[in-house]
Design an enzyme around this catalytic site. Sequence first.
Site, mmCIF file in Angstrom:
data_model
loop_
_atom_site.group_PDB
_atom_site.id
_atom_site.type_symbol
_atom_site.label_atom_id
_atom_site.label_comp_id
_atom_site.label_asym_id
_atom_site.label_seq_id
_atom_site.Cartn_x
_atom_site.Cartn_y
_atom_site.Cartn_z
ATOM 1 N N SER A 44 0.720 -0.837 -0.387
ATOM 2 C CA SER A 44 0.068 -0.015 0.284
ATOM 3 C C SER A 44 0.591 1.426 -0.239
ATOM 4 C CB SER A 44 -0.898 0.028 1.179
ATOM 5 O OG SER A 44 -2.266 -1.447 0.745
ATOM 6 N N SER B 195 -10.552 0.907 3.056
ATOM 7 C CA SER B 195 -10.388 -0.378 1.815
ATOM 8 C C SER B 195 -9.797 -0.237 0.425
ATOM 9 C CB SER B 195 -12.112 -0.071 1.261
ATOM 10 O OG SER B 195 -12.421 -0.575 0.156
#
Length: 361
Positions: free
Chosen positions: A83, A177
């Site tokens: 991420s 998310s």
Amino acid sequence: MRMSLPCKRIAASAGIVALLAATMAGPAAATGHRPVQRALDTVVAAGTPGAQLTTRGYSLRSGVGDLRTGAPMPWRGHFRAGSVTKPFIAVLVLQLVGEGKVELDAPVTRYLPDAGTGAVTVRQILQHTSGLPDYLDDVVDVDPETLRHRGAEPAELLAFAMKHPPLFPPGAKWSYSNTNYILAGMLVERVTGRSVQAELGARILRPLGLRETYLPVRGDERLPAPHPRGYLPAKDSLVDFTEFDATIAWTAGGLVTTGNDVNRFLSALLGGRLLRPAQLAEMKRTVPRDSGSEYGLGLGKLYLSCGKEFWGHGGDIIGFATLAFASPDGRAATVEANRDPVSPAVHANMKATVDAALCAE
């Protein structure tokens, strides 16, 4: 992600991992960075084969990069960033905002009419306040060997998420998310008419000289040399998961990079080289997140033990865990471990290592 894996394993008991946690540091360790080295060693001691710290001035390493050969973590090694991809993608969207091609508070469906996201705005997908379910919830319990070569297309990943109802009304609260950043990548491609890889290259990578960073396309499973091996825990052993089609993560987490490139990116971003002042200010407008820290638009804010403010992101993808933070005054540190998922203790020790490095400067 917690996964079971009935496949060929590489023996790596906790005792063997502990034996392989011997420190292997560069010359910097002998010239005033011993406390930082000790912090990095705790990452390995907590249960990962190897770890490496890269700052803008020096690098340190601990443990091994390859359990089969015992080779150390390679200097300037490539890894999957997980991420830590998200700030790169957020910058692309915010550059389009600065050019008047995207409005932050417009609905995503203005740009992606078929997305089915209703009133969710561009700002909300970048800040994880959209309420959209995480598509990874549909693959988290899948045998990873079925994912190794599978890959995926963005619309397929979005479809996983959209089978489920929203978690809450858009903007009501914060919930991480990965679906949000799949949408962000799709938005970049729709607005520009070019691949997100092309936009990354033209807008970020080439201007900053980040020659070791790229977003793999489907079927590209190998890491460029040099690189450590990446490991997945499975019961009492570790599985080598270095070769992997990371398009299952795409713009939510598929980036390949190095510690030096991540540090240069974050320093350039916070130094105002990638965004206009108005868009950088928007990126740094935060909301509380569930961990008690704060999250902007693809960028987290962290206060370290020295009381100073740092910005960055963490990343987890099968085989690699990463934490990277920087400050507007040019300090930056990236630590990666060649195992994922990892325990909370490993994550905590990675944060302590970043703290030790950044607060020592």
